[in-house]
Scaffold this active site. Structure first.
Site, PDB file in Angstrom:
ATOM      1  N   LYS A  32       0.863  -0.950  -0.075  1.00  0.00           N
ATOM      2  CA  LYS A  32      -0.068   0.151   0.069  1.00  0.00           C
ATOM      3  C   LYS A  32       1.023   1.299   0.061  1.00  0.00           C
ATOM      4  O   LYS A  32       0.858   2.031  -0.830  1.00  0.00           O
ATOM      5  CB  LYS A  32      -0.808  -0.041   1.213  1.00  0.00           C
ATOM      6  N   ASN A  33       1.698   1.294   1.126  1.00  0.00           N
ATOM      7  CA  ASN A  33       2.525   2.536   1.315  1.00  0.00           C
ATOM      8  C   ASN A  33       3.559   2.694  -0.036  1.00  0.00           C
ATOM      9  O   ASN A  33       3.835   4.030  -0.356  1.00  0.00           O
ATOM     10  CB  ASN A  33       3.006   2.728   2.589  1.00  0.00           C
ATOM     11  N   CYS A 126      -5.313   8.401   8.522  1.00  0.00           N
ATOM     12  CA  CYS A 126      -5.826   7.832  10.056  1.00  0.00           C
ATOM     13  C   CYS A 126      -5.751   8.809  11.106  1.00  0.00           C
ATOM     14  O   CYS A 126      -4.754   9.638  11.335  1.00  0.00           O
ATOM     15  CB  CYS A 126      -4.936   6.356  10.412  1.00  0.00           C
ATOM     16  N   ARG A 131      -0.179  14.751  13.056  1.00  0.00           N
ATOM     17  CA  ARG A 131       0.473  14.520  11.758  1.00  0.00           C
ATOM     18  C   ARG A 131       0.924  15.784  11.044  1.00  0.00           C
ATOM     19  O   ARG A 131       0.435  15.853   9.842  1.00  0.00           O
ATOM     20  CB  ARG A 131      -0.295  13.327  10.826  1.00  0.00           C
ATOM     21  N   ASP A 314       3.037   0.587  12.644  1.00  0.00           N
ATOM     22  CA  ASP A 314       1.671   0.082  11.867  1.00  0.00           C
ATOM     23  C   ASP A 314       1.441  -1.490  12.373  1.00  0.00           C
ATOM     24  O   ASP A 314       0.258  -1.829  12.004  1.00  0.00           O
ATOM     25  CB  ASP A 314       1.829   0.116  10.292  1.00  0.00           C
ATOM     26  N   ARG A 406      -9.500   0.436   3.273  1.00  0.00           N
ATOM     27  CA  ARG A 406      -8.644   1.679   2.504  1.00  0.00           C
ATOM     28  C   ARG A 406      -7.186   0.921   2.561  1.00  0.00           C
ATOM     29  O   ARG A 406      -6.305   1.273   1.818  1.00  0.00           O
ATOM     30  CB  ARG A 406      -8.212   2.484   3.890  1.00  0.00           C
TER      31      ARG A 406
END
Ligand code: EPZ
Length: 429
Positions: A32-33, A126, A131, A314, A406
């Site tokens: 994903k990232n 999230c 952040r 994570d 997601r």
């Protein structure tokens, strides 16, 4: 029934009948990232790009819509993404998409490189902390950009980007990605000090190099970029998802199962593998496969999240579910985000004994968890509840399914393939 309540009750949910040990083999999806950093970079190419092993997840589909809004031609089928960037003509990204995810701001340095200006809404993502993006602004500014936050958006412009030495004040994945994406379009050389070393940072650098960039040192704390080189379209395969691999490893251990995870990269998983071995879990590694087997009571351990190659933040949420029934008292200390532990209250609803002391959770091992309705408020909290539901006696309904979708590509199908009883309920299904 009140309108708001009916919407909540009717929302989609994942129902898990727990207590079944996972058994068999499952292939992990693409990162994903890694994908969320690589897809924006395709716009820098002078010709079409093909990306393979792209996970079919909400954040990828939102990114695709953003590229289409900018004018790119994009096709996505069977985890293969085709991007023709030659028709891109807009430099601003619509709020309704950008606010849905964290990585949307990766488009700011890309559009700045293409048009010498960019207008990108501040990112969503999230709710696990403030952040801020100060280090991204520092990196882009050091390379000759004027960056202003106005009206909830990043407004960047430049008369010309030029290479420089950038000293990031802290290790930040996003700031490292954004500074690399700025540097490839700067004239001259850039050195990024204190850069993030995550596998997806390395994957972005490898993709850009496949396009003709010259980036050295990705995966270390100093990345060197020779800027201003022409970038052409390329075909590239995204690395496997490090966090999905870890989630599946933890799920196998938590259900006392016997699972082979294929298509993984064992060296990306070393911090987690070491912790699982400490707990008494069997961890076997060969080429691109990881074998997890566990039985009986597992030992309590202490986990402290760190930047890569430390224990990934994570995976602390999935780990809490596993530790909630370990023999003895464990601790989890979250050093990366200031509020990424609130989900433990949902695990306590299932019979866990978790107390919070600032950024540290103390988990006193319970005999077992019991199924309950719970809500996922962020992606990896959702993963934690899936694992808790798999290990619990009885039925667990996980609301907030959109959070899970997601970042996990058909995780319910993967778990069913391993013998789990998982179904998706609610509107439209
Ligand atoms: C990336 O987020 C990941 N997201 C996150 O994964 C992951 O948790 C994080 O890296 C750390 O590994 C994507 O790649 C899309 P950071 P990012 O910049 O880039 C503070 C998931 O579950 N910070 O390394 O936002 C920040 O507040 C998601 O897949 C500043 O203070 O992470 C945070 O506390 C969740 N100023 C910490 O550093 C800055 O300018 C780490 O942030 C930047 C960050």
């Amino acid at each position: 029934m009140l309108e708001g309540v009916s919407m909540y009750i009717m929302s989609e949910r994942m129902r898990i009948h727990g207590g079944i040990p996972l058994k068999g083999e499952v292939a992990v999806s693409g990162g994903k990232n890694a994908s969320l950093a690589i897809i924006p970079a395709t716009l820098l190419a002078s010709s079409p790009c093909t990306l393979e092993n792209v996970p079919d997840i909400e954040d990828v589909r939102v990114t695709i819509e953003m590229l289409r809004c900018l004018g790119a031609e994009v096709e996505f089928e069977n985890n293969v993404l085709l991007v023709d960037p030659t028709t891109v003509k807009h430099h601003s990204v619509p709020y309704e998409y950008a606010s849905l995810m964290r990585a949307s701001y990766y488009l700011a340095p890309v559009l700045l490189g293409l048009f010498k200006r960019a207008e990108v809404p501040l990112p969503g993502g999230c709710p696990i902390g403030a952040r801020p993006i100060d280090q991204t602004i520092k990196g882009m500014t050091a390379l000759g950009a004027d960056v202003e936050i106005k009206g909830g958006a990043i407004h960047a412009s430049t008369k010309g980007l030029r290479g420089a030495d950038v000293y990031l004040d802290m290790v930040s994945v996003g700031a490292t990605v954004n500074t690399v994406l700025t540097a490839v379009n700067a004239s001259g050389n850039t050195t990024i000090h204190n850069s993030a070393k995550e596998p997806h940072v390395v994957d972005l650098a490898n993709f850009l190099n496949s396009m003709g960039a010259r980036i050295k040192g990705a995966g270390t704390d100093t990345i060197r970029v020779a800027g201003g080189r022409p970038l052409r379209g390329s075909t590239y395969t995204v690395i496997p998802d490090q966090i999905e691999t870890g989630t599946l490893m933890i799920a196998a251990a938590a259900t006392r199962g016997d699972v082979i995870i294929s298509g993984a990269i064992p060296t990306h998983m070393e911090a987690l593998s070491a912790k699982l071995l400490e707990m008494g879990v069997y961890v076997g590694e060969e080429d691109d496969r990881i074998h997890i087997r566990s039985e009986g009571k597992l030992r309590a351990v202490n986990v402290k999240t760190q930047v890569y190659p430390g224990f990934p933040t994570d995976l602390q949420q999935p780990m809490a579910a596993l530790l909630s029934t370990a023999k003895g008292s464990s601790t989890i200390t979250e050093t990366i985000y200031e509020s990424r532990l609130l989900y433990v209250e949902e695990l306590n609803r299932m019979g866990a004994n978790i107390r919070l002391f600032g950024r540290t959770a103390v988990l006193d091992g319970a005999d077992q968890l019991n199924g309950a309705p719970v809500t996922a408020n962020d992606l990896r909290a959702g993963a934690s509840m899936i694992i808790a539901g798999l290990m619990a006696e009885g039925v667990t309904d996980i609301y907030g399914l959109n959070c899970i979708q997601r970042g996990y590509d058909r995780i319910d199908e993967k778990l069913r393939r391993l013998g789990a009883r998982v179904e998706i309920l609610g509107t439209g299904r």
